[in-house]
Design a protein around this motif. Structure first.
Motif, short mmCIF file in Angstrom:
data_model
loop_
_atom_site.label_atom_id
_atom_site.label_comp_id
_atom_site.label_asym_id
_atom_site.label_seq_id
_atom_site.Cartn_x
_atom_site.Cartn_y
_atom_site.Cartn_z
N HIS A 1 49.16 7.22 -3.47
CA HIS A 1 49.78 8.49 -3.60
C HIS A 1 48.97 10.36 -3.56
CE1 HIS A 1 53.86 10.10 -2.51
NE2 HIS A 1 53.30 10.69 -1.90
N VAL A 2 48.25 10.30 -3.02
CA VAL A 2 47.15 11.38 -3.72
C VAL A 2 48.65 13.27 -3.85
CG1 VAL A 2 45.30 12.91 -3.10
CG2 VAL A 2 45.62 10.20 -2.24
N GLN A 3 48.45 13.17 -5.12
CA GLN A 3 49.45 14.39 -5.31
C GLN A 3 48.67 15.84 -5.87
OE1 GLN A 3 52.30 12.47 -7.74
NE2 GLN A 3 53.14 11.04 -6.53
N SER A 4 47.41 15.69 -5.56
CA SER A 4 46.38 16.51 -6.43
C SER A 4 45.39 17.16 -5.14
CB SER A 4 45.46 16.34 -7.43
OG SER A 4 45.26 14.99 -7.38
N LEU A 5 46.21 16.94 -3.75
CA LEU A 5 44.58 17.63 -3.23
C LEU A 5 44.77 19.61 -3.16
CD1 LEU A 5 42.00 17.49 -1.49
CD2 LEU A 5 43.76 16.30 0.62
N LYS A 6 43.97 19.97 -3.31
CA LYS A 6 44.19 21.44 -2.88
C LYS A 6 42.90 21.72 -2.08
CE LYS A 6 46.90 23.20 -6.62
NZ LYS A 6 46.83 24.48 -8.17
N ASP A 7 42.03 21.72 -2.38
CA ASP A 7 40.71 22.05 -1.74
C ASP A 7 39.78 20.59 -1.72
OD1 ASP A 7 41.17 24.06 -1.13
OD2 ASP A 7 40.84 25.62 -2.94
N TYR A 8 39.43 20.04 -3.00
CA TYR A 8 38.11 19.57 -2.99
C TYR A 8 39.21 18.50 -3.86
CZ TYR A 8 34.01 16.52 -3.83
OH TYR A 8 33.16 15.71 -3.62
#
Length: 690
Positions: free
Chosen positions: A601-608
């Motif tokens: 569960h990817v919960q920190s994708l803002k730009d990269y």
């Protein structure tokens, strides 16, 4: 898409904000329930003009003559007096008090009856009652309630209920998963005291069930036939169908169910992965493991709940002001637009003509929402964390490094800007041609003029071949410079060879052979020292590499733990809470419908973002094709897949290591020494008997 400001009444509203009716209703709901963070009217460092304007607004609102409260008005006046004075404002900004730093005093005040001798027995009894009866009861009840929940605040009975149903049926349909979600014990009053049973439910819920065709209310399987499960399932179906409900009763219940549902679906995915890993350990039960479809259906349910849409509906309905009537223009003989990305890639004139029934403000809302949606670029690399051999062998641990880059889904530029760019490019090319003609030598220009004059009529069957004109003087200069460089290199090499031969044939060199041996000895010593230094350097480099890898891994772990989960807000006007954009990433085998790696569960994708997925390689050597899948838990039709290939080879046989031989020799020596000691002790014992 940079947008401008437009006025609506007396307020200035940014063009990037969506002003559709569901968004306005959601803002009112969040304001009434105090779920949004209230911003302070003044910030540290505000100017005197801002303070005065804010004071005037508050005084008009809270003045006693205009129906305000006298106490609040006095507080506002004191705050204004403190902020306009320089000293009191400094004290407030530095110490949080207009009067400056104050000393903190601590004291304990006990009543008199506790200290009196007459009441000493009563005090002891009170202490015994508090510490021996009340405190253990409170701790016991807290502990009993805490053990009923998992780390994600999901009931353990609900997790057992999920595991029981998902382990029975490997291929689970989407509607069956919705039934399981409605049967969660979090919606039962027996397990959750926040659930409210109303008398009006006996009238409103049967009416609602008549409007829902696929509810399957006649199912007699427990707990799907219970009243709480039917109510929760009906509310979820009404949300997915965007059916309006009574605002004071069923609408509040629907918002409560939706607030719990995403966390429950996430727990479902975890339970499914645990069941899959359990069945993989037992080879006879692998065919009963849940398939890939069940996991993907659970993630699709997250998308459906956030956007209030069924999976069969068009994803274009996620945009504001677009209804079923407007969708008839998207799929015609001329065009076939089924996703938001295809809609954004259209030209601006065609896009505006497609939505000609919308006003300018509504069209602006549509484009603003499109700009908030994601455009993900996915890259994947396969690696094996082994220092000696990087090839993938059977049963080895494979690491897939995934790089995710997010950009906003920006629409294409207008046709006018494209034409302007083309005109500017043509002008630049014409200017370059003019400059090239001016800088060309005169003899090239003369050749061109001669060719133009010497034109002859072309015969049938002949072709004109354009031969490039070469500057002859420049070519000759390049050839001469190369010849000079070659001659210099030959002269230098010849001189060095002659000097070496003269030094060897000289009589002084023949008469003194001893010093040459010393030089050879010194050279050998220097070579040994160099080898030792190289070995030490290699050891140091290995230690540095190991420390670097360890530090990188710790940094990754710490960064993953400390990253915030606030990424990008999702446009979801029908969902009652603020939702952030999260993703599910996993490796799967599409042909066999198997889940290879556990979903992350990817919960920190803002730009990269860089993510690593690990799994065990297959047992048989062969070339396998897997898919790296990325699915959103918020938006529909934004999922990505990328194929990777694994060339699995046979595992190498483990040979005897020289260190193991040394260990065996040491053990043999210890055993022989112990035998000798035992024999000597026995001899001494025999001598004593004699």
């Amino acid at each position: 898409m940079d947008g401008y400001l437009f006025e609506k009444g007396n307020k200035e509203v940014s063009e990037k904000d969506c002003r559709c009716l569901p968004c306005l209703n959601k803002e009112k709901l969040l304001e009434t329930t105090h779920q949004t963070k209230v911003k302070r009217p003044l910030v540290l460092g505000s100017s005197v003009k801002e303070i005065k304007s804010q004071y005037r607004k508050l005084s008009k609102k809270h003045h006693p003559d205009k129906g305000g409260d006298h106490k609040t008005f006095m507080k506002i006046a004191k705050a204004y007096a403190a902020l306009t004075d320089e000293e009191s404002r400094k004290n407030w900004e530095e110490y949080g008090n207009p009067d400056g730093p104050t000393a903190t005093n601590f004291g304990i005040a006990l009543p008199i009856w506790i200290v009196e001798k007459q009441n000493s027995m009563w005090v002891l009894g009170l202490y015994a009652l508090v510490f021996m009866i009340i405190l253990p009861v409170v701790v016991g009840t807290w502990w009993y309630r805490s053990i009923q929940f998992s780390g994600d605040q999901v009931l353990l009975d609900t997790m057992k209920f999920y595991g029981q149903f998902f382990s029975r049926t490997p291929n689970m349909t989407l509607k069956r998963i919705l039934m399981i979600l409605g049967g969660s014990f979090e919606f039962s009053k027996f397990y959750n005291k926040d659930i409210i049973d109303r008398e009006s439910d006996n009238i409103e819920i049967p009416q609602l069930m008549k409007e829902l065709p696929n509810l399957n209310e006649k199912n007699k399987e427990k707990p799907f036939n219970l009243s709480y499960s039917l109510k929760a399932r009906a509310l979820i179906h009404a949300h997915l169908g965007r059916i309006s409900l009574p605002p004071t009763t069923l609408e509040n219940d629907k918002n409560y169910v939706l607030g719990k549902s995403l966390n429950l679906v996430n727990e479902m995915i975890k339970v499914i992965t645990q069941v899959i890993s359990y069945f993989k350990t037992t080879p006879d039960m692998q065919h009963k493991a849940p398939r890939l479809n069940t996991v993907e259906y659970c993630i699709k349910i997250c998308q459906m709940l956030v956007q209030a849409l069924w999976d069969t509906k068009s994803p274009l309905l996620q945009l504001p002001h677009i209804t079923e009537k407007t969708l008839s223009h998207f799929v015609t003989k001329r065009r076939c637009i089924k996703t938001i990305k295809q809609f954004v890639e259209m030209k601006s004139k065609e896009r505006r003509a497609l939505l000609r029934t919308l006003s300018d403000a509504e069209y602006r809302d549509v484009m603003n929402v499109c700009a908030r949606m994601p455009d993900i670029d996915l890259k994947a690399e396969v690696a094996v964390n082994d220092e000696e051999d990087n090839s993938i062998t059977a049963n080895s641990i494979v690491t897939v490094r995934v790089i995710l880059e997010r950009k906003p889904l920006e629409p294409n530029e207008s046709d006018e800007e494209d034409e302007k760019r083309e005109d500017a490019g043509d002008k630049m090319e014409e200017e370059k041609e003019k400059v090239d003609e001016k800088t060309k030598p005169l003899w090239q220009k003369a050749q061109k003029t001669k060719k133009k004059k010497a034109k002859k009529p072309r015969k049938a069957g002949t072709r004109t071949v354009l031969v490039p004109v070469v500057n002859r003087t420049e070519k000759l200069a390049e050839v001469a410079s190369k010849d000079k460089i070659k001659k210099k290199d030959e002269n230098e090499s010849g001189a060095s060879d002659e000097s070496d031969n003269d030094s060897e044939d000289s009589p002084e060199a023949k008469r003194s052979p001893k010093p040459m041996k010393k030089k050879e000895d010194n050279d050998s010593d220097s070579v040994d020292d160099a080898n030792d230094s190289e070995e030490n350097n290699e050891d140091d480099n290995e230690e540095e590499d190991w420390v670097g890898k360890f530090s990188d891994e710790t940094k990754k772990e710490n960064s993953f733990e400390t990253k915030s989960k606030e990424t990008h807000l999702v446009h979801c006007p029908y969902y009652p809470l603020d939702k952030y954009e999260w993703w599910y990433l996993y490796v799967a085998d599409k042909k066999k419908q198997q889940l290879i790696s556990m979903p992350k569960h990817v919960q920190s994708l803002k730009d990269y973002e860089e993510v690593e997925l690990q799994f065990a390689a297959p047992t048989k050597p062969d070339v396998y094709t897997y898919s790296v899948c990325l699915m959103s838990d918020s938006y529909m039709s934004f999922d990505l897949t990328k194929t990777i290939k694994l060339d699995v080879k046979k595992a190498k046989q483990v040979l005897d290591h020289p260190q193991w031989q040394k260990i065996d020799e040491d053990e043999g020596k210890e055993n022989s020494s112990n035998d000798d000691e035992d024999s000597s002790d026995n001899d001494d014992y025999d001598d004593s008997d004699d």
